[in-house]
Design a protein around this motif. Structure first.
Motif, PDB file in Angstrom:
ATOM      1  N   SER A 119      12.390   6.337 -17.388  1.00 51.88           N
ATOM      2  CA  SER A 119      12.544   6.904 -18.729  1.00 51.88           C
ATOM      3  C   SER A 119      11.261   6.841 -19.549  1.00 51.88           C
ATOM      4  O   SER A 119      11.058   7.650 -20.455  1.00 51.88           O
ATOM      5  CB  SER A 119      13.657   6.175 -19.485  1.00 51.88           C
ATOM      6  N   ALA A 120      10.360   5.883 -19.253  1.00 54.15           N
ATOM      7  CA  ALA A 120       9.139   5.734 -20.052  1.00 54.15           C
ATOM      8  C   ALA A 120       7.977   6.573 -19.527  1.00 54.15           C
ATOM      9  O   ALA A 120       6.899   6.556 -20.117  1.00 54.15           O
ATOM     10  CB  ALA A 120       8.724   4.260 -20.113  1.00 54.15           C
ATOM     11  N   LEU A 121       8.191   7.309 -18.435  1.00 54.52           N
ATOM     12  CA  LEU A 121       7.110   8.117 -17.869  1.00 54.52           C
ATOM     13  C   LEU A 121       7.002   9.446 -18.614  1.00 54.52           C
ATOM     14  O   LEU A 121       7.968   9.943 -19.180  1.00 54.52           O
ATOM     15  CB  LEU A 121       7.368   8.386 -16.387  1.00 54.52           C
ATOM     16  N   ASP A 122       5.804  10.043 -18.573  1.00 54.60           N
ATOM     17  CA  ASP A 122       5.657  11.365 -19.177  1.00 54.60           C
ATOM     18  C   ASP A 122       6.371  12.394 -18.302  1.00 54.60           C
ATOM     19  O   ASP A 122       6.732  12.119 -17.153  1.00 54.60           O
ATOM     20  CB  ASP A 122       4.178  11.720 -19.375  1.00 54.60           C
ATOM     21  N   ALA A 123       6.587  13.588 -18.849  1.00 54.37           N
ATOM     22  CA  ALA A 123       7.442  14.579 -18.199  1.00 54.37           C
ATOM     23  C   ALA A 123       6.966  14.931 -16.793  1.00 54.37           C
ATOM     24  O   ALA A 123       7.765  14.989 -15.854  1.00 54.37           O
ATOM     25  CB  ALA A 123       7.526  15.843 -19.059  1.00 54.37           C
ATOM     26  N   ARG A 124       5.657  15.162 -16.623  1.00 51.49           N
ATOM     27  CA  ARG A 124       5.150  15.555 -15.301  1.00 51.49           C
ATOM     28  C   ARG A 124       5.352  14.449 -14.274  1.00 51.49           C
ATOM     29  O   ARG A 124       5.834  14.686 -13.166  1.00 51.49           O
ATOM     30  CB  ARG A 124       3.659  15.902 -15.403  1.00 51.49           C
ATOM     31  N   LEU A 125       5.008  13.214 -14.649  1.00 53.35           N
ATOM     32  CA  LEU A 125       5.132  12.095 -13.721  1.00 53.35           C
ATOM     33  C   LEU A 125       6.595  11.775 -13.450  1.00 53.35           C
ATOM     34  O   LEU A 125       6.953  11.357 -12.349  1.00 53.35           O
ATOM     35  CB  LEU A 125       4.414  10.869 -14.293  1.00 53.35           C
ATOM     36  N   HIS A 146       1.848   6.130  -7.312  1.00 52.98           N
ATOM     37  CA  HIS A 146       0.563   6.407  -7.974  1.00 52.98           C
ATOM     38  C   HIS A 146       0.106   5.228  -8.849  1.00 52.98           C
ATOM     39  O   HIS A 146      -0.269   5.409 -10.012  1.00 52.98           O
ATOM     40  CB  HIS A 146       0.651   7.677  -8.838  1.00 52.98           C
ATOM     41  N   ILE A 147       0.131   4.020  -8.304  1.00 57.60           N
ATOM     42  CA  ILE A 147      -0.266   2.845  -9.094  1.00 57.60           C
ATOM     43  C   ILE A 147      -1.409   2.065  -8.436  1.00 57.60           C
ATOM     44  O   ILE A 147      -1.743   0.971  -8.893  1.00 57.60           O
ATOM     45  CB  ILE A 147       0.929   1.896  -9.337  1.00 57.60           C
ATOM     46  N   THR A 152       0.831  -1.211   0.000  1.00 57.49           N
ATOM     47  CA  THR A 152       0.000   0.000   0.000  1.00 57.49           C
ATOM     48  C   THR A 152       0.857   1.249   0.000  1.00 57.49           C
ATOM     49  O   THR A 152       0.598   2.220  -0.723  1.00 57.49           O
ATOM     50  CB  THR A 152      -0.932  -0.004   1.222  1.00 57.49           C
ATOM     51  N   ASP A 153       1.930   1.231   0.788  1.00 56.72           N
ATOM     52  CA  ASP A 153       2.821   2.384   0.890  1.00 56.72           C
ATOM     53  C   ASP A 153       3.537   2.633  -0.439  1.00 56.72           C
ATOM     54  O   ASP A 153       3.600   3.770  -0.928  1.00 56.72           O
ATOM     55  CB  ASP A 153       3.846   2.146   2.005  1.00 56.72           C
ATOM     56  N   GLU A 179       3.658   2.474 -16.870  1.00 55.03           N
ATOM     57  CA  GLU A 179       3.014   1.797 -15.746  1.00 55.03           C
ATOM     58  C   GLU A 179       3.803   0.565 -15.328  1.00 55.03           C
ATOM     59  O   GLU A 179       3.957   0.290 -14.131  1.00 55.03           O
ATOM     60  CB  GLU A 179       1.581   1.418 -16.131  1.00 55.03           C
ATOM     61  N   ARG A 180       4.323  -0.174 -16.312  1.00 63.27           N
ATOM     62  CA  ARG A 180       5.132  -1.353 -15.976  1.00 63.27           C
ATOM     63  C   ARG A 180       6.404  -0.948 -15.234  1.00 63.27           C
ATOM     64  O   ARG A 180       6.841  -1.643 -14.312  1.00 63.27           O
ATOM     65  CB  ARG A 180       5.485  -2.127 -17.252  1.00 63.27           C
ATOM     66  N   GLN A 181       6.979   0.182 -15.629  1.00 61.45           N
ATOM     67  CA  GLN A 181       8.169   0.659 -14.921  1.00 61.45           C
ATOM     68  C   GLN A 181       7.855   0.976 -13.467  1.00 61.45           C
ATOM     69  O   GLN A 181       8.622   0.641 -12.566  1.00 61.45           O
ATOM     70  CB  GLN A 181       8.743   1.896 -15.606  1.00 61.45           C
ATOM     71  N   ARG A 182       6.712   1.601 -13.230  1.00 60.17           N
ATOM     72  CA  ARG A 182       6.359   1.955 -11.852  1.00 60.17           C
ATOM     73  C   ARG A 182       6.063   0.716 -11.015  1.00 60.17           C
ATOM     74  O   ARG A 182       6.412   0.653  -9.826  1.00 60.17           O
ATOM     75  CB  ARG A 182       5.157   2.912 -11.852  1.00 60.17           C
ATOM     76  N   VAL A 183       5.440  -0.291 -11.620  1.00 55.58           N
ATOM     77  CA  VAL A 183       5.199  -1.545 -10.896  1.00 55.58           C
ATOM     78  C   VAL A 183       6.528  -2.207 -10.541  1.00 55.58           C
ATOM     79  O   VAL A 183       6.715  -2.719  -9.431  1.00 55.58           O
ATOM     80  CB  VAL A 183       4.322  -2.500 -11.737  1.00 55.58           C
TER      81      VAL A 183
END
Length: 267
Positions: A76-82, A36-37, A29-30, A52-56
């Motif tokens: 590297s695969a995230l959009d600029a803001r994220l 943000h996933i 959960t933490d 999303e796969r990178q964040r997981v």
């Protein structure tokens, strides 16, 4: 693992180590909140985007609580803001955990933001190690100098002149009698270049404004100085127009000197 949901992927290292279920739930959960996933944990990897796969994958590493984290371009695969949000979170997480994080990136802004110390690699060799400020202010070579900073450092051929150093066919004159005699190039950070209207009869030669890029809080000005093109970074939105003739200068203390091989020279 493609046959598992994102949640099962994040949980897997803890399940294998037979961590208590309540602790697994707390850690997952933490990590999900930090990255943000939470809203995608029910999905299988095949339904996730690359970001999303990178964040997981980052979450799965975080829950393990290892002695060191090894991350290769993790956002590297995230959009600029994220990407901006995530790198701030990673830095905060590292500080809270007190664990070593070795982080590979080709994004110089990311490196400056995240790192306590940076190692610059060229052709498989470490060229310089130091804090972001040390490497930015005292690059060991032209290669290192060009890596950090946006726009990158201007590197110009130089020659000894009367009372100092000249570059860009006389459009730049540095009044520095202490400049190294074996310097063949100078480096000027865009933010260190001063630009003012050209006054006839002034020292040196004028440069021509080639292009102006207003970016809100600052403006990037591309200058044609002799046959060279260099960039200056000015605060705000100055009243400068393309094709205007201007004088350019730099404080001697902000000039970097390089030898024939590209290595930096001490002042």
């Amino acid at each position: 693992f493609p046959h598992m949901s994102a949640l099962e992927n994040v949980r897997f290292p803890l399940v294998e180590r037979r961590v208590a279920e309540t602790e697994i739930k707390r850690r997952v959960t933490d990590a999900a909140a930090k990255l943000h996933i939470g809203h995608i944990l029910h999905k299988p990897p095949g339904q996730l985007s690359g970001g999303e796969r990178q964040r997981v994958a980052i979450a799965r590493a975080l829950v393990r609580d290892p002695n060191a984290y090894l991350m290769d371009d993790p956002i590297s695969a995230l959009d600029a803001r994220l990407r901006e949000e995530t790198r701030v979170e990673l830095k905060r997480i590292q500080r809270e955990l007190g664990k070593t994080l070795i982080y590979v990136t080709h994004d110089q802004e990311e490196a400056m933001s995240v790192a306590d110390r940076i190692a610059i690699l060229e052709d498989g060799q470490i060229r310089q190690i130091g804090t972001p400020a040390e490497i930015y202010d005292r690059p060991a070579s032209t290669y290192v100098a060009r890596l950090l900073g946006s726009p990158m450092m201007n590197i110009l051929r130089s020659a000894r002149g009367e009372g100092g150093v000249e570059a860009a066919e006389g459009t730049i004159r540095i009044d520095d009698k202490t400049a190294p005699t074996d310097a063949v190039e100078i480096g000027l950070r865009p933010e260190d270049i001063k630009v003012r209207p050209w006054a006839d009869g002034g020292p040196g030669r004028p440069a021509r404004v080639f292009e102006v890029e207003p970016l809100g809080g600052y403006t990037v000005v591309t200058l044609a100085a002799g046959q060279a093109r260099l960039k200056a970074l000015l605060r705000g939105q100055p009243d400068i127009r393309p094709d205007a003739m201007v004088a350019i200068s730099c404080e001697p203390a902000r000039v970097h000197y390089f030898e024939q091989s590209g290595g930096a020279l001490a002042r």
